[in-house]
Design an enzyme around this catalytic site. Sequence first.
Site, short mmCIF file in Angstrom:
data_model
loop_
_atom_site.label_atom_id
_atom_site.label_comp_id
_atom_site.label_asym_id
_atom_site.label_seq_id
_atom_site.Cartn_x
_atom_site.Cartn_y
_atom_site.Cartn_z
N HIS A 121 2.70 8.03 -0.44
CA HIS A 121 1.42 7.62 -1.03
C HIS A 121 1.18 8.44 -2.30
CE1 HIS A 121 0.38 5.56 2.69
NE2 HIS A 121 0.64 6.65 3.37
N HIS A 181 0.82 -1.21 0.00
CA HIS A 181 0.00 0.00 0.00
C HIS A 181 0.85 1.26 0.00
CE1 HIS A 181 0.73 -0.93 4.29
NE2 HIS A 181 0.68 0.37 4.49
N HIS A 209 7.40 7.19 4.48
CA HIS A 209 6.76 6.45 3.39
C HIS A 209 5.98 7.42 2.51
CE1 HIS A 209 3.74 6.30 6.72
NE2 HIS A 209 2.90 6.56 5.74
N HIS A 224 5.04 10.90 4.38
CA HIS A 224 4.83 10.92 5.83
C HIS A 224 6.13 10.56 6.52
CE1 HIS A 224 0.27 9.86 5.25
NE2 HIS A 224 0.56 11.11 4.91
#
Length: 642
Positions: A129, A100, A127, A146
């Site tokens: 996204h 994810h 990480h 993040h």
Amino acid sequence: MAKFQTKLFACSLVLLLVLQYSRLATSQEVEDESEFNYSENSERGPARWGEIHPEWGACSNGTMQSPIDMSNERVEIVSHLGRLKRSYKPANATLRNRGHDMMLSWEGEEAGLIEINGTEYALHQCHWHSPSEHTIDGRRFDLEAHLVHQSADGKIAVVGILYKIGRSDPFIASLGDHLAAITDITQGQRGVGVVDPRGIKFGSRKYYRYIGSLTVPPCTENVVWSFVRKVRTVTREQPFSPQGAYGRQVFLWPFYPLNKLQNSAIDMATMQRSGVLKKTKESALFVFTTILGLVFGFLIGISLPVFSRYMNYLPSSHRSSVDAAVSNDQVFFAVKSPKTTAGNVTPPPPMKRIHRNPRSDPRIARLPPRIIVPKSDLFLHRLWGLPTLDLKRKPKYLATFSVGIDQMNNIDACVRKFSADFQILLFHYDGRTNEWDRFDWSKRAIHVSVKKQTKWWYAKRFLHPDVVSSYEYIFIWDEDLGVEHFNAQRYIELVKKHGLEISQPGVDPDDGLTWQMTKRRDDLEVHKVTTEKPGWCLDQHLPPCAAFVEITAPVFSREAWRCVWYMIQNDLVYGWGLDFALRRCVDPAHEKIGVVDSQWGITKYGKCRGRGVRKRCKTERSMFQNRLASADEAYRVQSRAG
């Protein structure tokens, strides 16, 4: 008796530490993606996360869930929060594809610290996204990073960074070879040696702060979010970007239609709301721990002489006290280290919240998220061949004109000042379009014909921000503009160079029907402030001395237009009064609104012709000003009421 007190305190301390550890154990992100996914119709999708495990209950029942929409209209400016104090340092790191997202984790606490409100949080991992989870004023960005930190007592703080497509990001580029080696999730881990987190660039002075949650199970709440205000850039080819090599693997939240987010998915709840919190498993454990702590605290208080001896042996992190600030019936807790004071505990500003499943319309819910196209564009396509080959070159900018047949020659001269990077859009208020075929550029232009309407009427109906979001800048001009000394490409270069979000070309100084602010200056490329007649400006940073352009030939950045479009009133078709209100859409307005002096030539102005029309213009201006004042007052009352 002293021995009994000593044993009692020791047992109490051990029990409290065990309870605290059990609470921390449920606060970490779940890394096994097989337990959950992001398919809306799945039994393990976001809408059902809270049902998979009891300890994930906050995902469904939490009251401070992330992500949110950070609406600038709802943000309160708090000056005493201070800078984000970082002391990062190089450390050994591991890169992992978690399915994810992509995560870069550092060993132990070797990567350094960040200090927030006097509490030190160790950097554990970073990480990415794509696209972003959080939004600003409803806008979703291309990438979100993040940086996850944890304090000695297990509290979590996350620094968020948003990215848009632009220049390459050096830190992400440095990981390119390692990322290529772990595209297969079944072999998704790789040691990358020493990585310096100081390479992740972000400012420390301006940021959004709110209290939210983890965005993956167990959705733990009371996470301190600090979102850097400045949006950074990545290239389309870089990893993590939507078109990058690994964008398909880190796709997280479906991009729902913006109107759905605004109408049904955003709860105007604030962090100061009163009422009873829903008790999840986690909150119940916290309540139980608190009550137990009070009981043992009472017993320990009886044995205070014995306890004072043990205090000297406790780590300094466990000596921090807990302060509370009360606002609107809600108690806010913050750990206070020896360096902080109770005055630093400030309720977070009100924010719009995005729920995980905003698609209340069952018809939209039937669609798989990746087939949804929430935005449109004005690109012209062929009626034959492969769609992927239709566009040899996509225009970067949009130039619109409201035109009639009498101004054909003037518009022809004007359009020829714009290069192939501009899409031309003509709004025909006289309904006559065939006559324009005499110009070679007319075949590439877009023609919209609605009789007897105005520029701002067209703009409100045909230039919705989600329709023109493909264009970096939008020109909304009148038809009777002289452009002898104007070059559109050079104009764009100057706007970018001087950071103008709202602008206009300079006006001939001999034109007596314009403001001092919009008159061209011979010795400047751009000016942002001027001196008006005595008494005309209450503040040198306010219109018409600064933060001001006229509505005849404005140019808006994509971001500024999204705000301005919402201010245009459906029934006030002449737009009078907008010029003094444009400053509400950029910040700081006196720096981001200006006049381009070296690209000028506007020698004619469209006026409200005729007595009846001019009276209508003045009436509209008064109506707009009254509506704006009433809206401001209603907003202030609502804010005070909480």
